[in-house]
Design an enzyme around this catalytic site. Structure first.
Site, PDB file in Angstrom:
ATOM      1  N   LYS A   3      30.673  56.022 -30.472  1.00  7.58           N
ATOM      2  CA  LYS A   3      29.866  56.774 -29.500  1.00  7.58           C
ATOM      3  C   LYS A   3      30.168  56.291 -28.082  1.00  7.58           C
ATOM      4  CE  LYS A   3      26.059  53.536 -30.230  1.00  7.58           C
ATOM      5  NZ  LYS A   3      24.726  53.333 -30.827  1.00  7.58           N
ATOM      6  N   TYR A 219      26.739  43.587   2.406  1.00 11.55           N
ATOM      7  CA  TYR A 219      25.592  44.388   2.855  1.00 11.55           C
ATOM      8  C   TYR A 219      24.302  43.583   2.790  1.00 11.55           C
ATOM      9  CZ  TYR A 219      28.110  48.863   2.677  1.00 11.55           C
ATOM     10  OH  TYR A 219      28.957  49.903   2.902  1.00 11.55           O
TER      11      TYR A 219
END
Ligand SMILES: *Cc1c(COP(=O)(O)O)cnc(C)c1O
Length: 328
Positions: A3, A219
């Site tokens: 999956k 940042y």
């Protein structure tokens, strides 16, 4: 278990290798994944679709057309499949999934009688905490599943995911459903990994620079250099699946390996870039373009995950689409 594009590694590359190694039964989560997988692995292997529903006539046509086997997980799904059988449609086999503790998907133990009408070929359940062998939930689920499965003497039974396989014979039944361990994750946390690392992520140094004590990196200015440092910028960001907060905790955050040295990530990871501390490496040994290892033999997916507030499953399934991928 393939999956989520084989846990992010590429079902198109992974599934044929598994089939060649003798795997005859595959599991996916979504119907669309099943349709795609059938084209990849050809007509022979069985493909089970875990999130069976919602079952309607359009879904039924896909299950039939691609010989996909639904994992029926609720009474409405069982009723839909039973009606389709009664109408004489040529149906693929099906599985039934019983809930033994997850409270997510799955029939209740008392729903067993209703499933006779679909004659399941496989009866299954799923562990909630098999990575912790001493947890009493495991034996409780094994006992509940044994009772449920006894009502299906003609069906195969399946309970164990990767970690469940390591709980011993009582968890094994006829079919196991490993995902994480196949892709190198440690199914036995706290013990040495019995599986080999199969994923390696190497990232080149883009730029080297010297940062003076007191300057900030990245940042928000969340990291302040405690001393003069030499740092390297990597083209690896959260858009590549690397955790934005991978360096949130100064000493316990993620690191890259370079020249045999652990180089911690510094500051916030940006969308496309991140910064590592390379002060421990002699200047003469550093040059732009050299490769730092972010995942691989020196840094397991489990360790990277633990250091960036994740689990190894997230590290794998988040791996970005911008990497050049080489399959060996
Ligand atoms: C994802 C999944 C698995 C595989 O689990 P791993 O821990 O990756 O081995 C097995 N069974 C079900 C029902 C799943 O959803």
């Amino acid at each position: 278990m393939v999956k989520a594009d084989a846990y992010g590694l590429g079902a198109g590359e992974v599934a044929p290798v598994l089939a060649k190694a003798g795997c005859g039964t595959f599991f996916v989560a979504h119907l669309g994944e099943g349709v795609a997988l059938r084209k990849i692995i050809g007509p022979d292997p069985a493909i089970f679709v875990l999130n069976g529903g919602p079952l309607d006539d359009a879904a039924l046509a896909l299950f039939q057309g691609h010989r996909l086997e639904p994992v029926l997980s609720s009474l409405p799904e069982v009723a839909f499949w039973a009606r389709a059988r009664q109408s004489g449609a040529a149906l693929p086999a099906c599985a039934v999934h019983f809930d033994t503790g997850m409270n997510r998907l799955g029939l209740q133990a008392g729903d067993g009688a209703a499933t006779a009408a679909v004659a399941p070929h496989l009866v299954m359940s799923h562990f909630i905490v098999s990575e912790t062998p001493a947890d009493p939930h495991n034996n409780a689920q094994i006992a509940r599943f044994a009772e449920i499965r006894a009502a299906f003497p003609h069906a195969r039974a399946s309970l164990a995911n990767s970690s469940g396989i390591f709980l011993g014979a009582a968890a094994l039944h006829d079919l196991v459903r490993p995902g994480f361990a196949l892709y190198g994750g440690n199914p036995c946390p706290g013990s040495p990994n019995p599986m080999r690392a199969v994923v390696q992520l190497d990232v080149p140094l883009l730029m080297l620079r010297d940062v003076a004590q007191g300057e900030t990196i990245g940042y928000g200015g969340h990291f302040t250099a405690p001393r003069a440092m030499r740092v390297a910028t990597l083209p690896l960001g959260y858009a590549d699946g690397f955790a934005r907060l991978a360096a949130a905790a100064p000493d316990t955050g993620a690191f890259a390996m370079l020249e045999g040295k652990a180089c911690p990530f510094l500051g916030r990871v940006s969308m496309d870039l991140s910064v590592i501390d390379v002060s421990a490496i002699p200047e003469t040994a550093l040059r732009p373009g050299m490769m730092a290892q972010v995942l691989g033999p020196a840094i397991s997916i489990d360790e990277c995950a633990a250091r960036s507030g994740r689990i190894g499953y997230e590290v794998l399934t988040s791996l970005g689409r911008r990497f050049e991928r080489i399959y060996r």
